[in-house]
Design an enzyme around this catalytic site. Structure first.
Site, PDB file in Angstrom:
ATOM      1  N   ARG A 130      -6.358   2.926 -15.685  1.00 44.47           N
ATOM      2  CA  ARG A 130      -6.354   3.681 -14.412  1.00 44.47           C
ATOM      3  C   ARG A 130      -7.001   5.068 -14.513  1.00 44.47           C
ATOM      4  O   ARG A 130      -7.778   5.441 -13.633  1.00 44.47           O
ATOM      5  CB  ARG A 130      -4.941   3.773 -13.838  1.00 44.47           C
ATOM      6  CG  ARG A 130      -4.276   2.404 -13.617  1.00 44.47           C
ATOM      7  CD  ARG A 130      -3.038   2.472 -12.739  1.00 44.47           C
ATOM      8  NE  ARG A 130      -3.388   2.805 -11.388  1.00 44.47           N
ATOM      9  CZ  ARG A 130      -3.257   3.992 -10.853  1.00 44.47           C
ATOM     10  NH1 ARG A 130      -2.731   4.966 -11.569  1.00 44.47           N
ATOM     11  NH2 ARG A 130      -3.627   4.219  -9.626  1.00 44.47           N
TER      12      ARG A 130
ATOM     13  N   GLU B 171       3.901  -6.668   1.677  1.00 46.15           N
ATOM     14  CA  GLU B 171       3.425  -7.047   0.339  1.00 46.15           C
ATOM     15  C   GLU B 171       3.361  -5.850  -0.598  1.00 46.15           C
ATOM     16  O   GLU B 171       2.302  -5.519  -1.143  1.00 46.15           O
ATOM     17  CB  GLU B 171       2.009  -7.646   0.442  1.00 46.15           C
ATOM     18  CG  GLU B 171       1.863  -8.834   1.372  1.00 46.15           C
ATOM     19  CD  GLU B 171       0.398  -9.190   1.631  1.00 46.15           C
ATOM     20  OE1 GLU B 171      -0.507  -8.402   1.271  1.00 46.15           O
ATOM     21  OE2 GLU B 171       0.157 -10.258   2.199  1.00 46.15           O
TER      22      GLU B 171
ATOM     23  N   GLY C  68       0.759  -1.247   0.000  1.00 52.78           N
ATOM     24  CA  GLY C  68       0.000   0.000   0.000  1.00 52.78           C
ATOM     25  C   GLY C  68       0.784   1.288   0.000  1.00 52.78           C
ATOM     26  O   GLY C  68       0.199   2.360  -0.193  1.00 52.78           O
TER      27      GLY C  68
ATOM     28  N   TYR D  62      -0.304  -2.017 -12.236  1.00 56.04           N
ATOM     29  CA  TYR D  62      -1.730  -2.003 -12.582  1.00 56.04           C
ATOM     30  C   TYR D  62      -1.943  -1.413 -13.977  1.00 56.04           C
ATOM     31  O   TYR D  62      -2.939  -0.739 -14.226  1.00 56.04           O
ATOM     32  CB  TYR D  62      -2.538  -1.254 -11.507  1.00 56.04           C
ATOM     33  CG  TYR D  62      -2.273  -1.785 -10.109  1.00 56.04           C
ATOM     34  CD1 TYR D  62      -2.720  -3.053  -9.750  1.00 56.04           C
ATOM     35  CD2 TYR D  62      -1.546  -1.057  -9.170  1.00 56.04           C
ATOM     36  CE1 TYR D  62      -2.453  -3.570  -8.490  1.00 56.04           C
ATOM     37  CE2 TYR D  62      -1.270  -1.566  -7.908  1.00 56.04           C
ATOM     38  CZ  TYR D  62      -1.730  -2.816  -7.576  1.00 56.04           C
ATOM     39  OH  TYR D  62      -1.467  -3.335  -6.328  1.00 56.04           O
TER      40      TYR D  62
ATOM     41  N   CYS E 216     -14.292   4.032 -28.513  1.00 61.85           N
ATOM     42  CA  CYS E 216     -15.529   4.793 -28.683  1.00 61.85           C
ATOM     43  C   CYS E 216     -16.230   5.056 -27.357  1.00 61.85           C
ATOM     44  O   CYS E 216     -17.338   4.563 -27.117  1.00 61.85           O
ATOM     45  CB  CYS E 216     -16.456   4.032 -29.623  1.00 61.85           C
ATOM     46  SG  CYS E 216     -15.615   3.631 -31.137  1.00 61.85           S
ATOM     47  N   GLU E 217     -15.572   5.761 -26.464  1.00 60.23           N
ATOM     48  CA  GLU E 217     -16.164   6.165 -25.181  1.00 60.23           C
ATOM     49  C   GLU E 217     -15.496   7.468 -24.760  1.00 60.23           C
ATOM     50  O   GLU E 217     -14.267   7.594 -24.892  1.00 60.23           O
ATOM     51  CB  GLU E 217     -15.855   5.138 -24.078  1.00 60.23           C
ATOM     52  CG  GLU E 217     -16.494   3.806 -24.287  1.00 60.23           C
ATOM     53  CD  GLU E 217     -16.563   2.994 -23.001  1.00 60.23           C
ATOM     54  OE1 GLU E 217     -16.605   3.575 -21.902  1.00 60.23           O
ATOM     55  OE2 GLU E 217     -16.578   1.767 -23.128  1.00 60.23           O
TER      56      GLU E 217
END
Ligand code: LLP
Length: 421
Positions: free
Chosen positions: A314, A275, A239, A375, A346-347
């Site tokens: 993201r 982690e 984190g 990510y 197409c967005e």
């Protein structure tokens, strides 16, 4: 710090010019720096010097075999969250005793696979999971080493979609029920309670929430020991955040994080696991893309590039910011421009950044997205039938494609037409 710097007016990955990779593999692509991966792993490892510890890379952030191999060779363990990740870790040469298995929904099949292939511990997240793990271990005639993930109910002060340590989140068991759940674990056959697990969220830029959680864990260690449990290992999750913009204040360093761990938990004589994912892989990767068109809008200019939300989700998913820089270093006296940087999907959500300050760019110019190692590739898809983009690993002056771009035929051939059609 990373190894993506301008040299003689051109962006390099270590000693390789990004433009040379683009000329060989085509765009878009991800590129990772071996030296940065190694450096970030070492920072964590050294931060915990003096305590028995294992840094388990959260491979959900970046799970290419070549990357895992770099980290495994540096001494990393792995934090896995699925049977697929477990197999990837093993295939990259990580031994079972360095793999921790996290996640709220482990299936009996995944448990069986890990118990058979070797596992350091399961981080158990609920009573029903504990019951199933007990049954699987008994069936195999083995003991499953477990920690129980406690939810300390602290606010990680990060994006709501990646906070996990509040009581409203699905993760872990409420710390208030920990004594009862540890008692249940001790009574179940096939389980060996060895420690406590906690993870409160991702992209934390302040140590205070970690410290609040770890202090609660420290109290819990004493309580559980008094109840007769052998607590010898603490898994503190991942984190720690990274700087996504050069201008932003830098988040705490792994060394500050390590010092805080020693201060809050050092007296307990426990082995420590952490982690980290993003801090190891995030700034070790770029996504490189090419301008297709510069389009004049009514009140703005669009930079339409050949990467899209399916390649890096993201920004669309978390309103995340990635610095986007030209691969040719802008002249100090460059003409400034402002672009909305968008992909071809197409967005409207396929927008990487609005009103970005950049030098004037033209079709075929290359741009690089910073901090895209974590990510990025792992969350990509083939939406709009855009084949997955390749991944490239640089090591000094060499580079290699570590996942190739599929051809259109390969992409289509994965579909199966039933015999009745
Ligand atoms: N351990 C556990 C149990 C986790 O759930 C996670 C991340 C980590 C470790 C690693 O966290 P890190 O050190 O990378 O922050 N897709 C999101 C991030 C999701 C994080 C999920 N869990 C993003 O792109 O920001």
């Amino acid at each position: 710090m990373d190894h993506f710097l301008y040299r003689d007016g051109q962006l390099f990955a270590e000693d390789v010019a990004i433009a040379d990779i683009a000329a060989t593999v085509g765009t878009p692509f991800y590129v990772y720096s071996t030296a940065t991966l190694q450096r970030h792993f070492k920072l964590f490892d050294e931060a915990l010097d003096g305590m028995p510890h294992l840094v388990c890379f959260a491979m959900k952030s970046l799970s290419n075999q070549a990357v895992l191999r770099v980290l495994a060779q540096a001494g990393a363990g792995m934090d896995v969250v699925s049977g697929g990740e477990y197999c990837r870790a093993k295939a990259a040469g990580v031994s079972g005793d360095k793999i921790v298995f996290s996640g709220v929904g482990k299936t009996a099949d995944e448990m069986r696979m890990a118990l058979t292939g070797g596992i350091r511990q399961f981080n158990v997240e609920s009573e029903p999971e504990m019951v199933v793990l007990s049954a699987v271990a008994v069936e195999l005639g083995v003991e499953a080493p477990i920690t129980i993930r406690v939810n300390p109910d602290v606010d990680a002060k990060t994006h709501a979609k990646i906070a996990t340590g509040k009581s409203e989140n699905k993760f872990g068991i409420p710390i208030s029920r920990a004594r009862a759940v540890y008692k249940m674990a001790a009574e179940l056959l096939g389980l060996k309670v060895i420690g406590i697990d906690v993870h409160i969220g991702s992209q934390l830029t302040d140590l205070a929430p970690f410290e609040a959680a770890y202090l609660k864990v420290a109290d819990l260690v004493e309580t559980l020991r008094a109840d007769g449990h052998k607590i010898g290992r603490l898994d503190l999750g991942g984190g720690l955040g990274i700087p996504y913009t050069r201008s932003n204040e830098a988040p705490p360093l792994p060394s500050d994080y390590g010092a805080m761990i020693k201060r809050t938990l050092g007296h307990l004589d426990c082995e420590i696991e952490i982690e980290p994912g993003r801090l190891i892989s995030g700034n070790a990767g770029l996504m490189v893309s090419k301008v297709i068109y510069v389009k004049e809008g009514e009140d703005r200019e669009f930079l339409i590039i050949d990467a899209a939300m399916n390649d890096l989700i993201r920004p669309a998913m978390y309103e995340a910011h990635h610095d986007i820089v030209p691969v040719i270093e802008p002249d100090v006296a460059h003409t400034p421009a402002k672009y909305d940087v968008v992909g071809p999907v197409c967005e409207s959500g396929d927008t990487f950044g609005k009103a970005r300050d950049m030098p004037v760019l033209a079709a075929n110019d290359l741009v690089a997205f910073r901090s895209a190692g974590a990510y990025g590739a792992v969350m990509s898809s083939e939406y709009n039938s855009r084949p997955m983009i390749p991944e490239v690993l640089v090591n000094g002056d060499q580079f290699a494609v570590i996942r190739a771009r599929p051809t259109y035929e390969e992409m289509i051939d994965r579909d199966i037409i039933p015999q009745w059609l």
